[in-house]
Design an enzyme around this catalytic site. Structure first.
Site, PDB file in Angstrom:
ATOM      1  N   ILE A 338      66.715 101.942  85.251  1.00  0.00           N
ATOM      2  CA  ILE A 338      67.071 103.346  85.481  1.00  0.00           C
ATOM      3  C   ILE A 338      66.835 104.166  84.203  1.00  0.00           C
ATOM      4  O   ILE A 338      66.375 105.304  84.254  1.00  0.00           O
ATOM      5  CB  ILE A 338      68.538 103.457  85.967  1.00  0.00           C
ATOM      6  N   GLY A 340      64.547 103.581  82.152  1.00  0.00           N
ATOM      7  CA  GLY A 340      63.102 103.617  81.889  1.00  0.00           C
ATOM      8  C   GLY A 340      62.811 103.210  80.448  1.00  0.00           C
ATOM      9  O   GLY A 340      63.486 102.330  79.905  1.00  0.00           O
ATOM     10  N   GLU A 364      80.598  78.587  79.057  1.00  0.00           N
ATOM     11  CA  GLU A 364      81.702  78.124  79.917  1.00  0.00           C
ATOM     12  C   GLU A 364      81.174  77.566  81.247  1.00  0.00           C
ATOM     13  O   GLU A 364      81.808  77.700  82.289  1.00  0.00           O
ATOM     14  CB  GLU A 364      82.769  79.213  80.095  1.00  0.00           C
TER      15      GLU A 364
HETATM   16  N1  COS Z   1      90.758  70.054  86.800  1.00  0.00           N
HETATM   17  C1  COS Z   1      91.333  68.843  86.574  1.00  0.00           C
HETATM   18  N2  COS Z   1      90.621  67.684  86.536  1.00  0.00           N
HETATM   19  C2  COS Z   1      89.295  67.775  86.739  1.00  0.00           C
HETATM   20  C3  COS Z   1      88.634  68.999  86.982  1.00  0.00           C
HETATM   21  C4  COS Z   1      89.436  70.171  87.017  1.00  0.00           C
HETATM   22  N3  COS Z   1      88.877  71.361  87.252  1.00  0.00           N
HETATM   23  N4  COS Z   1      87.316  68.768  87.135  1.00  0.00           N
HETATM   24  C5  COS Z   1      87.136  67.443  87.009  1.00  0.00           C
HETATM   25  N5  COS Z   1      88.340  66.848  86.765  1.00  0.00           N
HETATM   26  C6  COS Z   1      88.597  65.413  86.612  1.00  0.00           C
HETATM   27  C7  COS Z   1      88.055  64.675  87.823  1.00  0.00           C
HETATM   28  O1  COS Z   1      89.033  64.642  88.849  1.00  0.00           O
HETATM   29  C8  COS Z   1      87.771  63.309  87.266  1.00  0.00           C
HETATM   30  O2  COS Z   1      88.988  62.573  87.196  1.00  0.00           O
HETATM   31  P1  COS Z   1      89.063  61.039  87.718  1.00  0.00           P
HETATM   32  O3  COS Z   1      88.126  60.287  86.796  1.00  0.00           O
HETATM   33  O4  COS Z   1      90.500  60.679  87.535  1.00  0.00           O
HETATM   34  O5  COS Z   1      88.595  61.058  89.127  1.00  0.00           O
HETATM   35  C9  COS Z   1      87.340  63.601  85.836  1.00  0.00           C
HETATM   36  O6  COS Z   1      87.854  64.892  85.513  1.00  0.00           O
HETATM   37  C10 COS Z   1      85.844  63.592  85.682  1.00  0.00           C
HETATM   38  O7  COS Z   1      85.291  64.563  86.562  1.00  0.00           O
HETATM   39  P2  COS Z   1      83.815  64.429  87.126  1.00  0.00           P
HETATM   40  O8  COS Z   1      83.621  63.044  87.673  1.00  0.00           O
HETATM   41  O9  COS Z   1      83.572  65.585  88.042  1.00  0.00           O
HETATM   42  O10 COS Z   1      82.958  64.557  85.763  1.00  0.00           O
HETATM   43  P3  COS Z   1      81.382  64.697  85.606  1.00  0.00           P
HETATM   44  O11 COS Z   1      81.051  64.211  84.273  1.00  0.00           O
HETATM   45  O12 COS Z   1      80.666  64.104  86.757  1.00  0.00           O
HETATM   46  O13 COS Z   1      81.072  66.264  85.722  1.00  0.00           O
HETATM   47  C11 COS Z   1      81.135  68.595  85.072  1.00  0.00           C
HETATM   48  C12 COS Z   1      81.838  67.250  85.222  1.00  0.00           C
HETATM   49  C13 COS Z   1      79.632  68.575  85.178  1.00  0.00           C
HETATM   50  C14 COS Z   1      81.710  69.531  86.110  1.00  0.00           C
HETATM   51  C15 COS Z   1      81.594  69.005  83.644  1.00  0.00           C
HETATM   52  O14 COS Z   1      80.997  68.143  82.703  1.00  0.00           O
HETATM   53  C16 COS Z   1      81.309  70.419  83.289  1.00  0.00           C
HETATM   54  O15 COS Z   1      82.068  71.323  83.660  1.00  0.00           O
HETATM   55  N6  COS Z   1      80.225  70.655  82.509  1.00  0.00           N
HETATM   56  C17 COS Z   1      79.969  71.910  81.935  1.00  0.00           C
HETATM   57  C18 COS Z   1      80.642  71.984  80.617  1.00  0.00           C
HETATM   58  C19 COS Z   1      80.871  73.374  80.202  1.00  0.00           C
HETATM   59  O16 COS Z   1      81.309  74.229  80.955  1.00  0.00           O
HETATM   60  N7  COS Z   1      80.593  73.630  78.949  1.00  0.00           N
HETATM   61  C20 COS Z   1      80.763  74.926  78.435  1.00  0.00           C
HETATM   62  C21 COS Z   1      81.067  74.811  77.014  1.00  0.00           C
HETATM   63  S1  COS Z   1      82.710  74.855  76.683  1.00  0.00           S
HETATM   64  S2  COS Z   1      82.980  76.791  76.377  1.00  0.00           S
END
Ligand code: COS
Length: 384
Positions: A338, A340, A364
């Site tokens: 908008i 430009g 995050e």
């Molecule tokens: N609240 C509470 N517990 C949680 C949760 C939440 N929101 N999310 C996951 N958990 C728990 C799960 O229940 C699991 O517990 P159990 O092992 O007892 O079952 C455990 O944490 C591991 O979770 P998960 O298996 O989902 O982990 P993964 O490694 O597969 O994946 C993601 C997790 C990808 C979602 C995570 O690594 C992520 O958010 N990555 C992005 C990181 C990020 O945002 N970085 C930004 C920088 S910090 S500003």
């Protein structure tokens, strides 16, 4: 769950005036110097902005999530650097303590964070562990009354200013996944803790990030959050659920500011003998932006109320972060369009905002991580 409408209205109005009268006029200086002026930091302290979300018993304002997002909508109508300085104390830097800390940890650190005497940082990301946070390699080995930390954390917001860091590290190398991760409070000045040089970012000048390095850094064992090993990853995820909702609200405030700037420009700018706001192709960009901001605002308020109701909002927080940050990017793009040619030069704030808001789709948790969280939760819920 608004506790007291009158006090909240006063707070939002005060902040809105502070943004208009103090922060917006200082935006260019912050962008040029990469620093927030000391007098503004002092005023932010006086206004209680570092302790908005710290519970009242620890010296904060104890805002509910709904109140917090309403405040965030206002604070985000200026350069995101101002919000970033107070953001970690209210969010990812303090929430680990608030949700899982012991009473001793909370009563020692939270009053200092609420007053702004200490700045807090959240150290999860590493050079080799970004989206895959669970693969982090920083180690914490118990040695008597201390844990010895080794490793590097990357892109840590407010690290150069921080007095205290929430650090996720692996206490049990036998457990490769999330169960081996613990969260620690590490104070600035602890021997073995050092900082890298400030990152040169695309935007958000005035908001600082850098590496945080641990080289045989001895941290008192009492500083493990909650006094328990192995729950640090869950602490971090809970912190991010709230943080994602907060960032979503910041996206709405920034989008409102950009749309406001674009609307004013469209009303003033004349082409083909009339204001460009009268052209329907410009109107379409204004209207699409307005509708999308309204949608994001509504979903964020809904998710915030649910969190105040103690519902699990992991899915909703990710929906909000996904939609609001992408929406903000689209609004930034249309606002430049908008303007430009004027939108591409730094005489107008939109050139700076366009770069600043790009980060919202990344930090995050990237958009792709939000998609993954939402879909995983859907599949899990369907199989219950
Ligand atoms: N609240 C509470 N517990 C949680 C949760 C939440 N929101 N999310 C996951 N958990 C728990 C799960 O229940 C699991 O517990 P159990 O092992 O007892 O079952 C455990 O944490 C591991 O979770 P998960 O298996 O989902 O982990 P993964 O490694 O597969 O994946 C993601 C997790 C990808 C979602 C995570 O690594 C992520 O958010 N990555 C992005 C990181 C990020 O945002 N970085 C930004 C920088 S910090 S500003």
């Amino acid at each position: 769950m608004i506790r007291d409408q009158e006090t909240l209205t006063l707070l939002v109005d005060t902040l809105s005036r502070f943004v208009r009268e103090r922060l917006i006029p200082a935006e260019n200086k912050v962008a040029e110097t990469d620093e927030i002026p000391d007098d503004i930091v002092a005023e932010m302290r006086e206004l209680g902005l570092f302790g908005l979300c710290v519970p009242e018993e620890y010296g904060g304002l104890g805002l509910t999530m709904e109140e917090e997002v309403l405040v965030a909508f206002e604070i985000a109508k200026t350069s995101p650097a101002f919000r970033s300085l107070i953001g970690t104390n209210n969010g990812i830097g303090s929430q680990g303590l608030i949700v899982d800390g012991t009473e001793e940890q909370k009563s020692y650190y939270l009053p200092k964070l609420a007053s702004g005497e200490l700045i807090a940082s959240f150290a999860l990301t590493e050079p080799g562990a970004g989206s895959d946070a669970a693969s982090l390699r920083t180690s914490a080995v118990l040695d008597g009354d201390f844990y010895v930390l080794n490793g590097t954390k990357r892109f840590i917001t407010n690290a150069p200013e921080a007095g205290v860091y929430t650090v996720m590290a692996r206490t049990n190398p036998e457990i490769k996944g999330t169960g081996g991760i613990s969260a620690f409070i590490v104070e600035k000045g602890t021997p073995g803790l050092s900082l890298g040089k400030r990152d040169h970012k695309m935007g958000q000048k005035g908001a600082h990030t850098c590496d945080v390095m641990f080289d045989n850094c001895r941290v008192p064992a009492a500083n493990i959050i909650g006094g328990k090993e192995g729950v640090g990853f869950k602490t971090a995820m809970k912190v991010l659920d709230k943080g994602r909702l907060h960032i979503s609200a910041i996206c709405v405030g920034a989008a409102e500011r950009m749309l406001d700037d674009a609307l004013r420009y469209a009303i003033e700018r004349q082409q083909f003998g009339k204001p460009i706001a009268e052209f329907q192709l410009i109107q379409a960009m204004l209207a699409d932006s307005k509708a999308e901001i309204y949608a994001a605002r509504s979903m964020i308020l809904d998710a915030a109320r649910r969190r105040d109701n103690k519902e699990d909002i992991s899915t909703e927080a990710s929906c909000c972060k996904l939609f609001a940050s992408e929406m903000c990017g689209r609004v930034a793009d249309r606002a430049v369009q908008i303007h430009g040619g004027a939108g591409y030069v730094s005489d107008y704030a939109i050139e700076r905002f366009y770069r600043d808001v790009r980060l919202f789709r990344i930090y995050e948790g990237t958009t792709q991580i939000q998609q993954l969280v939402i879909a995983r939760n859907m599949i899990r819920d369907a199989s219950l």
